[in-house]
Design an enzyme around this catalytic site. Sequence first.
Site, PDB file in Angstrom:
ATOM      1  N   LYS A 181       0.826  -1.219   0.000  1.00  0.00           N
ATOM      2  CA  LYS A 181       0.000   0.000   0.000  1.00  0.00           C
ATOM      3  C   LYS A 181       0.856   1.264   0.000  1.00  0.00           C
ATOM      4  CE  LYS A 181      -2.039  -1.091   3.855  1.00  0.00           C
ATOM      5  NZ  LYS A 181      -1.285  -2.338   4.124  1.00  0.00           N
ATOM      6  N   ARG A 189      -9.038   0.840   9.450  1.00  0.00           N
ATOM      7  CA  ARG A 189      -8.635  -0.540   9.728  1.00  0.00           C
ATOM      8  C   ARG A 189      -9.671  -1.274  10.565  1.00  0.00           C
ATOM      9  NH1 ARG A 189      -2.755   0.503   9.177  1.00  0.00           N
ATOM     10  NH2 ARG A 189      -1.506  -1.348   9.540  1.00  0.00           N
ATOM     11  N   ARG A 231      11.789  -5.447   4.213  1.00  0.00           N
ATOM     12  CA  ARG A 231      11.468  -4.017   4.106  1.00  0.00           C
ATOM     13  C   ARG A 231      12.478  -3.140   4.839  1.00  0.00           C
ATOM     14  NH1 ARG A 231       5.534  -1.931   5.453  1.00  0.00           N
ATOM     15  NH2 ARG A 231       5.936  -2.761   7.526  1.00  0.00           N
ATOM     16  N   ARG A 275      12.098  -1.017  10.534  1.00  0.00           N
ATOM     17  CA  ARG A 275      11.183  -0.535  11.560  1.00  0.00           C
ATOM     18  C   ARG A 275      11.193  -1.444  12.776  1.00  0.00           C
ATOM     19  NH1 ARG A 275       5.691   0.478   8.306  1.00  0.00           N
ATOM     20  NH2 ARG A 275       4.978  -0.668  10.128  1.00  0.00           N
ATOM     21  N   ARG A 288       0.464  -9.090  13.167  1.00  0.00           N
ATOM     22  CA  ARG A 288      -0.247  -8.044  12.420  1.00  0.00           C
ATOM     23  C   ARG A 288      -1.131  -8.628  11.335  1.00  0.00           C
ATOM     24  NH1 ARG A 288       4.870  -4.825  11.650  1.00  0.00           N
ATOM     25  NH2 ARG A 288       3.927  -3.947   9.787  1.00  0.00           N
TER      26      ARG A 288
HETATM   27  P1  ADP Z   1       2.060  -1.633   7.667  1.00  0.00           P
HETATM   28  O1  ADP Z   1       2.473  -0.700   6.542  1.00  0.00           O
HETATM   29  O2  ADP Z   1       3.095  -2.660   7.964  1.00  0.00           O
HETATM   30  O3  ADP Z   1       0.704  -2.203   7.472  1.00  0.00           O
HETATM   31  P2  ADP Z   1       1.457   0.724   9.245  1.00  0.00           P
HETATM   32  O4  ADP Z   1       2.615   1.632   9.096  1.00  0.00           O
HETATM   33  O5  ADP Z   1       0.251   1.007   8.430  1.00  0.00           O
HETATM   34  O6  ADP Z   1       1.973  -0.767   8.996  1.00  0.00           O
HETATM   35  O7  ADP Z   1       1.012   0.650  10.759  1.00  0.00           O
HETATM   36  C1  ADP Z   1       1.952   0.399  11.783  1.00  0.00           C
HETATM   37  C2  ADP Z   1       1.221   0.289  13.111  1.00  0.00           C
HETATM   38  O8  ADP Z   1       0.567   1.531  13.414  1.00  0.00           O
HETATM   39  C3  ADP Z   1       0.100  -0.748  13.152  1.00  0.00           C
HETATM   40  O9  ADP Z   1       0.582  -2.047  13.447  1.00  0.00           O
HETATM   41  C4  ADP Z   1      -0.775  -0.185  14.280  1.00  0.00           C
HETATM   42  O10 ADP Z   1      -0.214  -0.431  15.550  1.00  0.00           O
HETATM   43  C5  ADP Z   1      -0.682   1.308  14.037  1.00  0.00           C
HETATM   44  N1  ADP Z   1      -1.758   1.770  13.120  1.00  0.00           N
HETATM   45  C6  ADP Z   1      -1.592   2.299  11.877  1.00  0.00           C
HETATM   46  N2  ADP Z   1      -2.776   2.625  11.347  1.00  0.00           N
HETATM   47  C7  ADP Z   1      -3.731   2.275  12.257  1.00  0.00           C
HETATM   48  C8  ADP Z   1      -5.156   2.338  12.269  1.00  0.00           C
HETATM   49  N3  ADP Z   1      -5.857   2.823  11.224  1.00  0.00           N
HETATM   50  N4  ADP Z   1      -5.793   1.894  13.392  1.00  0.00           N
HETATM   51  C9  ADP Z   1      -5.105   1.419  14.434  1.00  0.00           C
HETATM   52  N5  ADP Z   1      -3.775   1.312  14.479  1.00  0.00           N
HETATM   53  C10 ADP Z   1      -3.084   1.742  13.397  1.00  0.00           C
HETATM   54  P1  ADP Z   2       2.268  -1.870   3.157  1.00  0.00           P
HETATM   55  O1  ADP Z   2       2.257  -0.364   3.162  1.00  0.00           O
HETATM   56  O2  ADP Z   2       1.039  -2.453   2.526  1.00  0.00           O
HETATM   57  O3  ADP Z   2       2.545  -2.444   4.493  1.00  0.00           O
HETATM   58  P2  ADP Z   2       4.825  -1.577   1.755  1.00  0.00           P
HETATM   59  O4  ADP Z   2       4.524  -0.661   0.630  1.00  0.00           O
HETATM   60  O5  ADP Z   2       5.533  -1.043   2.931  1.00  0.00           O
HETATM   61  O6  ADP Z   2       3.466  -2.341   2.214  1.00  0.00           O
HETATM   62  O7  ADP Z   2       5.633  -2.817   1.124  1.00  0.00           O
HETATM   63  C1  ADP Z   2       6.148  -3.861   1.951  1.00  0.00           C
HETATM   64  C2  ADP Z   2       7.504  -4.321   1.383  1.00  0.00           C
HETATM   65  O8  ADP Z   2       7.283  -5.017   0.143  1.00  0.00           O
HETATM   66  C3  ADP Z   2       8.467  -3.204   1.044  1.00  0.00           C
HETATM   67  O9  ADP Z   2       9.770  -3.651   1.340  1.00  0.00           O
HETATM   68  C4  ADP Z   2       8.295  -2.977  -0.460  1.00  0.00           C
HETATM   69  O10 ADP Z   2       9.500  -2.503  -1.066  1.00  0.00           O
HETATM   70  C5  ADP Z   2       7.940  -4.372  -0.947  1.00  0.00           C
HETATM   71  N1  ADP Z   2       6.963  -4.391  -2.045  1.00  0.00           N
HETATM   72  C6  ADP Z   2       5.907  -3.564  -2.215  1.00  0.00           C
HETATM   73  N2  ADP Z   2       5.194  -3.910  -3.295  1.00  0.00           N
HETATM   74  C7  ADP Z   2       5.803  -5.012  -3.824  1.00  0.00           C
HETATM   75  C8  ADP Z   2       5.530  -5.837  -4.968  1.00  0.00           C
HETATM   76  N3  ADP Z   2       4.480  -5.610  -5.771  1.00  0.00           N
HETATM   77  N4  ADP Z   2       6.363  -6.872  -5.202  1.00  0.00           N
HETATM   78  C9  ADP Z   2       7.422  -7.103  -4.392  1.00  0.00           C
HETATM   79  N5  ADP Z   2       7.729  -6.359  -3.304  1.00  0.00           N
HETATM   80  C10 ADP Z   2       6.937  -5.316  -3.022  1.00  0.00           C
END
Ligand code: ADP
Ligand code: ADP
Length: 220
Positions: free
Chosen positions: A19, A94, A133, A166, A177
């Site tokens: 995303k 979420r 990542r 992270r 998660r």
């Molecule tokens: P990822 O990209 O790996 O999905 P995020 O950066 O979106 O992770 O979120 C990291 C953490 O921040 C989540 O595991 C949660 O603890 C918190 N968080 C982010 N967005 C939300 C949300 N909309 N509601 C509740 N917690 C959130």
């Molecule tokens: P989210 O925001 O949904 O948690 P991220 O954009 O942070 O996901 O992507 C998670 C990891 O996967 C990052 O290291 C990113 O570079 C990699 N990634 C994202 N999209 C792809 C894809 N289509 N194929 C392979 N790796 C990807």
Amino acid sequence: MGETGPRYIVLLGPPGVGKGTQAERLTERLSLPHVASGDLFRQNLKAETALGLQAKTYMDRGALVPDDITIAMVVDRLAQPDCAAGALLDGFPRTVAQAQALEDALAQQGHALETVLYIDAPADVLLARLGGRWTCRQCGAVYHLLFSPPRVAGRCDECGGELYQRADDTPETHRRRIAVYQEQTAPLVDWYKTRDLLTEIDGTLDIDGMTAALVATVEA
Ligand code: ADP
Ligand code: ADP
Ligand code: ZN
């Protein structure tokens, strides 16, 4: 919705599906700000605000931050001047409570969501992506050790900033998660389907393929 009204678009999908990566690309094409709840929490944490410290205890164990805190933070962000044209929401909503709050907050302004881009992929794909990542400490750009490496190891292509893993990118937190997503966020798929807002995108595509699929949807 008039053609010139603000556009609100949601990216929905499990952790690691891509995303944030896609949001970075779409935000330029659509000229909309990227509003990522996780980034907002991390900015607060860096600045050591009360909100950031409160959120940390949840983030560290891969749990969701409580709805009231999260909703207030995002609604406040959407009221900032740079969101006058709308926003590309990433990681919010979420929970059903968050989705309802977003719908209500937009309706109060006479606005509505345009679409929910739902990206999904199997757990093994998510774990492989999350496991490699690396994120830029300075600008938040996202890399992957294998799938999207930086030109210079450990350095951000965009700004030269230092790349780090992270604190919540550990194998245990990843599994937690994904489970939390299945329990609390996956119900939004049907919730938005009922409202006829859902567009499904194949999350197993590579980064460029996914961008093409998303662009075809939002620019159609
Ligand atoms: P990822 O990209 O790996 O999905 P995020 O950066 O979106 O992770 O979120 C990291 C953490 O921040 C989540 O595991 C949660 O603890 C918190 N968080 C982010 N967005 C939300 C949300 N909309 N509601 C509740 N917690 C959130
Ligand atoms: P989210 O925001 O949904 O948690 P991220 O954009 O942070 O996901 O992507 C998670 C990891 O996967 C990052 O290291 C990113 O570079 C990699 N990634 C994202 N999209 C792809 C894809 N289509 N194929 C392979 N790796 C990807
Ligand atoms: Zn950077």
